[in-house]
Design an enzyme around this catalytic site. Structure first.
Site, PDB file in Angstrom:
ATOM      1  N   ASP A  97       0.877  -1.160   0.000  1.00 46.84           N
ATOM      2  CA  ASP A  97       0.000   0.000   0.000  1.00 46.84           C
ATOM      3  C   ASP A  97       0.923   1.220   0.000  1.00 46.84           C
ATOM      4  O   ASP A  97       2.125   1.098   0.299  1.00 46.84           O
ATOM      5  CB  ASP A  97      -0.883  -0.015   1.252  1.00 46.84           C
ATOM      6  CG  ASP A  97      -1.790   1.194   1.325  1.00 46.84           C
ATOM      7  OD1 ASP A  97      -2.325   1.613   0.288  1.00 46.84           O
ATOM      8  OD2 ASP A  97      -1.967   1.730   2.436  1.00 46.84           O
TER       9      ASP A  97
ATOM     10  N   LYS B  82     -10.998  -1.132  -1.768  1.00 46.29           N
ATOM     11  CA  LYS B  82     -10.781  -1.991  -0.613  1.00 46.29           C
ATOM     12  C   LYS B  82     -11.936  -1.765   0.365  1.00 46.29           C
ATOM     13  O   LYS B  82     -12.391  -0.633   0.502  1.00 46.29           O
ATOM     14  CB  LYS B  82      -9.450  -1.639   0.078  1.00 46.29           C
ATOM     15  CG  LYS B  82      -8.227  -1.746  -0.834  1.00 46.29           C
ATOM     16  CD  LYS B  82      -6.989  -1.153  -0.143  1.00 46.29           C
ATOM     17  CE  LYS B  82      -5.799  -1.076  -1.075  1.00 46.29           C
ATOM     18  NZ  LYS B  82      -4.642  -0.401  -0.463  1.00 46.29           N
TER      19      LYS B  82
ATOM     20  N   SER C 157      -5.096   5.309  -4.105  1.00 52.54           N
ATOM     21  CA  SER C 157      -4.811   6.664  -4.578  1.00 52.54           C
ATOM     22  C   SER C 157      -4.656   6.732  -6.091  1.00 52.54           C
ATOM     23  O   SER C 157      -3.882   5.984  -6.687  1.00 52.54           O
ATOM     24  CB  SER C 157      -3.527   7.187  -3.922  1.00 52.54           C
ATOM     25  OG  SER C 157      -3.160   8.430  -4.493  1.00 52.54           O
TER      26      SER C 157
ATOM     27  N   GLY D 203      -7.488   4.452   3.561  1.00 58.38           N
ATOM     28  CA  GLY D 203      -7.609   3.319   2.653  1.00 58.38           C
ATOM     29  C   GLY D 203      -8.896   3.296   1.845  1.00 58.38           C
ATOM     30  O   GLY D 203      -9.210   2.304   1.197  1.00 58.38           O
TER      31      GLY D 203
ATOM     32  N   ASN E  45      -3.375   9.227  -7.384  1.00 60.36           N
ATOM     33  CA  ASN E  45      -2.149  10.024  -7.535  1.00 60.36           C
ATOM     34  C   ASN E  45      -0.893   9.228  -7.188  1.00 60.36           C
ATOM     35  O   ASN E  45       0.187   9.806  -7.088  1.00 60.36           O
ATOM     36  CB  ASN E  45      -2.223  11.275  -6.644  1.00 60.36           C
ATOM     37  CG  ASN E  45      -3.359  12.195  -7.046  1.00 60.36           C
ATOM     38  OD1 ASN E  45      -3.419  12.668  -8.171  1.00 60.36           O
ATOM     39  ND2 ASN E  45      -4.275  12.441  -6.127  1.00 60.36           N
TER      40      ASN E  45
ATOM     41  N   THR F 248       0.752  10.576   3.366  1.00 55.96           N
ATOM     42  CA  THR F 248       0.066  11.719   2.769  1.00 55.96           C
ATOM     43  C   THR F 248      -1.271  11.988   3.463  1.00 55.96           C
ATOM     44  O   THR F 248      -2.031  12.851   3.042  1.00 55.96           O
ATOM     45  CB  THR F 248      -0.189  11.506   1.263  1.00 55.96           C
ATOM     46  OG1 THR F 248      -0.980  10.331   1.098  1.00 55.96           O
ATOM     47  CG2 THR F 248       1.117  11.347   0.509  1.00 55.96           C
TER      48      THR F 248
ATOM     49  N   ASP G   9      -0.052   5.050   1.021  1.00 53.71           N
ATOM     50  CA  ASP G   9      -0.239   5.984   2.128  1.00 53.71           C
ATOM     51  C   ASP G   9      -0.165   5.273   3.471  1.00 53.71           C
ATOM     52  O   ASP G   9      -0.882   4.307   3.715  1.00 53.71           O
ATOM     53  CB  ASP G   9      -1.602   6.680   1.998  1.00 53.71           C
ATOM     54  CG  ASP G   9      -1.687   7.557   0.759  1.00 53.71           C
ATOM     55  OD1 ASP G   9      -0.631   7.901   0.222  1.00 53.71           O
ATOM     56  OD2 ASP G   9      -2.812   7.890   0.338  1.00 53.71           O
TER      57      ASP G   9
END
Length: 225
Positions: free
Chosen positions: A9, A145, A116, A46, A118, A17, A11
């Protein structure tokens, strides 16, 4: 040792972030006239951007049109981008680079599996983009998720069966997704919160190269039995 692969994962595992998401969502809540706290922000961990907006609107008991929702999603992301385009290698979480080095030394390939949209930009900003074999992000999936889709696509990028993959996650939804995909889940963060994970660590600095090597050998041996 190339019979096993790793999915990360982003973040809360490779970078943090969440603080930037919080500032962007808080600004939106402020504009709508209600309070959005850091505790509220934990509920978005998440979770996809669309679902995050729905949760935020529920917190503020705010009802808006679908058109407005799209405007909010765009404006929130634009503000978030202002923060992440200033990120650098100093924002890689402690232990992440060392763990990638350990996997490289063992010849273990790894991909990213993040909600994300991004994710590619963030990895480029911190200088890790080229280290990953592949990236599965919010643009690649139709289900968020805890649906296991993101990790199942990650397994395909690794050219491995799901049961041959190890997932590093910091969110309850992510751990559940990894478990539903029949992968080995490693929770990064509070052990009580992530009690569903197969293994738990407070952060990546606690994970030694020996642990990774032993875990991979254990998985390899189990497959041969």
């Amino acid at each position: 040792m190339n019979k096993t692969g790793v999915i990360f994962d982003l973040d809360g595992v490779i970078v943090d972030t969440a603080k930037y998401h919080f500032l962007a969502w808080k600004n939106l809540a402020d504009s709508l006239g209600f309070e959005f706290t850091e505790a509220h922000n934990e509920l978005l961990k998440g979770v996809s951007r669309v679902r995050s907006l729905e949760i935020l609107l529920d917190i503020g008991d705010a009802t808006v049109s679908e058109e407005k929702k799209q405007e909010f999603l765009i404006s929130k992301n634009e503000e978030y981008l202002k923060y992440i385009t200033k990120m650098g290698a100093d924002e890689i979480l402690s232990g992440a680079s060392e763990l990638l080095d350990a996997l490289d030394d063992l010849g273990i390939q790894y991909v990213l599996g993040s909600a994300s949209k991004n994710a590619p930009l963030i990895l480029k900003q911190v200088g890790l983009y080229n280290r990953f074999l592949g990236i599965v992000d919010g643009n690649s999936v139709s289900q968020a998720k805890p649906d296991p889709e993101v990790f199942l696509i990650g397994a395909k990028k690794l050219n491995l069966k799901p049961e041959n993959c190890i997932v590093f996650e910091d969110a309850i939804a992510g751990v559940e997704a990894a478990n539903r995909a029949n992968m080995t889940s490693i929770g990064i963060g509070d052990k009580k919160t992530l009690s569903g994970a197969d293994y738990n660590f407070n952060n990546l600095t606690e994970i030694s190269a020996d642990f990774i090597k032993d875990l991979i050998e254990k998985l390899e041996n189990n497959k041969e039995q």
